[in-house]
Design a protein around this motif. Sequence first.
Motif, PDB file in Angstrom:
ATOM      1  N   LYS A  55       0.859  -1.185   0.000  1.00  0.00           N
ATOM      2  CA  LYS A  55       0.000   0.000   0.000  1.00  0.00           C
ATOM      3  C   LYS A  55       0.891   1.230   0.000  1.00  0.00           C
ATOM      4  O   LYS A  55       1.978   1.215   0.566  1.00  0.00           O
TER       5      LYS A  55
ATOM      6  N   THR B 285       1.117   7.801  -5.646  1.00  0.00           N
ATOM      7  CA  THR B 285       1.205   6.559  -4.869  1.00  0.00           C
ATOM      8  C   THR B 285       1.422   5.357  -5.772  1.00  0.00           C
ATOM      9  O   THR B 285       2.094   4.397  -5.399  1.00  0.00           O
TER      10      THR B 285
ATOM     11  N   ILE C 293       4.519   2.599  -5.547  1.00  0.00           N
ATOM     12  CA  ILE C 293       4.382   1.146  -5.549  1.00  0.00           C
ATOM     13  C   ILE C 293       5.205   0.543  -6.683  1.00  0.00           C
ATOM     14  O   ILE C 293       5.858  -0.498  -6.530  1.00  0.00           O
TER      15      ILE C 293
ATOM     16  N   THR D 269      -1.068  -4.395  -5.442  1.00  0.00           N
ATOM     17  CA  THR D 269      -1.034  -3.014  -4.960  1.00  0.00           C
ATOM     18  C   THR D 269      -2.407  -2.507  -4.602  1.00  0.00           C
ATOM     19  O   THR D 269      -3.414  -2.932  -5.158  1.00  0.00           O
ATOM     20  N   LEU D 270      -2.417  -1.562  -3.674  1.00  0.00           N
ATOM     21  CA  LEU D 270      -3.638  -0.858  -3.302  1.00  0.00           C
ATOM     22  C   LEU D 270      -3.254   0.576  -2.974  1.00  0.00           C
ATOM     23  O   LEU D 270      -2.964   0.905  -1.829  1.00  0.00           O
ATOM     24  N   PRO D 271      -3.200   1.459  -3.981  1.00  0.00           N
ATOM     25  CA  PRO D 271      -2.842   2.848  -3.706  1.00  0.00           C
ATOM     26  C   PRO D 271      -3.959   3.557  -2.950  1.00  0.00           C
ATOM     27  O   PRO D 271      -5.130   3.379  -3.263  1.00  0.00           O
ATOM     28  N   LEU D 272      -3.573   4.373  -1.988  1.00  0.00           N
ATOM     29  CA  LEU D 272      -4.551   5.056  -1.159  1.00  0.00           C
ATOM     30  C   LEU D 272      -4.564   6.566  -1.375  1.00  0.00           C
ATOM     31  O   LEU D 272      -5.467   7.245  -0.924  1.00  0.00           O
TER      32      LEU D 272
END
Length: 805
Positions: free
Chosen positions: A713, A729, A733, A761-764
């Motif tokens: 993240k 972001t 990653i 991936t999990l961009p916030l």
Amino acid sequence: MNKFARATLILWSFVFAGTASAQTPRAYENAANNAMEARDYYAAMQYFGKVLEMEPNRPDVSYRYADAARQYGAYGQAEAYFQKTIDSDTKGTFADAAFMLASVKKYLGKYDEAIRLYRRFTAVTAAGAPLRKQAEQDIEQCLWAMEQLTNPDRSITVERLPDGTPNTGQSDFGAMPFGDTLYYSSFREIEWGDKNYPPRPIARVMEAVGTEDGAPVSWNDPKRHTANMAVSPDGKVMVFNKCDYVETADISCELYFSRKTALGTWSEPQKLPVSINVPGFTATQPNVHPTGEGYYELFYVSDCPGGKGGLDIWRVQFSETGNFARPDNVSALNTSGNDITPFYYDKDKTLFFSTKGRQTIGGYDIYKSEWRNNAWQEPEHLDVPLNSSYDDLYFALQNDDTVYFTSNREESVSAVGESCCYDIYKGNYLPIDLKTLSYSLPDEDALPGVVFALTEAPSERDVITHFSGDANESDFNIRRQKKYMVIAQKEFYTPDTVYFTTNTLPKDRKFVEKLYLKPEIALAVKTFHEWTKEPLNGVQIRLFESPGKVADEKFTGVDNNESKMNVGGRRMFTIIAEKEGFISDTAVVTAEELRAAKPGSTLFRNLFLSPASMSAYLPISLFFDNDQPDPHTRATTTQQSYDQTVDRFMTRRELFIQTYSAGLKGAEKDLAEAQLGKFFDEEVQAGFIKLEVFASNLDLFLKGGSKIEIMVKAFASPLATSEYNLALTQRRIASVRNYFRKFQNGIFESYIRNGQLKVSTLPLGESAAAPGVSDNARDKRSSVFSLEASRERRAEILEVRLFKN
């Protein structure tokens, strides 16, 4: 004439003054008073004795008789007549008689009685009175002397030398051995032109070769005292004194120099320069030792100006031809009292001397000081029986086993019913034995075939070695007052060392030292990956001898899978191999296996560690500089690898600290600098190191066939728009994914291509930023350089999913 000069020749016999024909008590009393003024204490005793025969009830005369006897050295008479004075002094006229009697009893070694009298005196004496202070000091000295007497030196026997040679009915002193010849000084009643009646004795230097009777040396002065001869150990130079009576009893001395000629005779004596023979003062008691290349050092005693008080020890350098430098006062050893009769023993670099200025058992006591590190060490008091409650002086070592000294202790010649005068004594050091014993650990079995090395600590010279052979012991002869070191050595055994001192001796003068050697048995531990059976590096090896107690530990190293350690001397132990992210492995080495192992051999153990969950390394936080990587773009990917971005970020450490703390002062500024510095060291740098360790161990899991998914993240500070931060972001990653692709020249690339390693991936974006973080672009201190904003610019590895095939 200085009042201390009389001590320079140890004169015992003084003569009657010129009123010997007086018959009345007043005439005898006047003669006695005159003798006291002239310090002719023997004559004073005779005259006061005559008065007491005619007028026995005179406490004033009893007191003065006792005082004359005290100063003469007839302590028995002094004791009796001070007591008689106290018993008959009904009016308390002689208030200090108790003090004087106490001081005499101290000289006689009657310390308990002396302490009682001193305390009786202090109880009725004003606090500031000089004698009261002296009494208090003497009480402490008596207590100290009693302690010394309870612990005599058992390694030495003392004997008075026989009558005739050298001891006579008069004072004999200052024995100086040289080869098989004993030089000494002796008072003799000979015709020397003395105009006093009766004639006074005169000192002569005597020599006794072997067992022959002593005879005067040829270079005695016919009309002056000649005494205190000192010849250098190499026999090339000599210094002695010539002295004269001053008035009736005092003596003043001068030093003379002579050297050995090519014919083997002594050259005509020459008087030493006035810097040594200072006019109006005495110079005496020489001692000479060579310093090398034709030069010597002379120790001597003088009361000349420049000292600490009384008689002081001086030293001066001179050449074999008799050229003398300027003398120096040995101030480190001298006191305000008398410090006399120096003797330097070159082998131990030690100066022996007698003094009244330090703690003594009674009169003069012998001390020694070692010359070490270009300085005199703190003087040490010689034990009983060399020191006694009487005067002990003129200490001279013939060798390590034999010593001569002068004393007026009870066995000495007596002139008036009690010991008063000086005789020569000989001390013989008895052998001190050391037995060394060797044992093998852990069972303490006798260990033969050991080499024992003995040396004086901390010196490494003069090492004495003994081989124990088929036994486990060796015997040594050692010396008193020394610190020793013993090393026991044997091939394939770890040496053992012990230290001990011979300051205090056992009653049988035998020391026993036990040494314990460990057999050198090596343990080689190799560690492997349980799944792949390949070497596993970076493993911690621990040995446990009992539950919970680590006996030893070693690290294989990051580039090695083997660790070696010495396990000799252990009864049994457990080996545990540990590595972060792995399940530890254990092995046991039994007592039977250790006992069967030969010294010098190696025991081998292989341990296999299974990977634990990769989650053991998590979480991992990875921090970025503002708008990195690839600033001012809306791209969602990057060619940069995280290790590149973090290197650049660390170079801006000081800029971040300076900018963030600008405008702050005092404690607030110090706190801001410390907080941001700690963030870079313990979060930015530490996060990258943790990523490196994670990646190194990831390879082991992949080689074992596991399928791994890494969940990443990313976060951004709220400085830019949400759309921009979302792309930022994604770039962050991507930099982490690039790190894994490039790690160690791409070792993970094949795993990524075949799907065995996946980075999800999990961009916030900014939506996950902590509340209160500044988004003010004009206030970069808060929105860019602050600790709060810096912590928001990060990527996190929070989860690893492992699927074992």
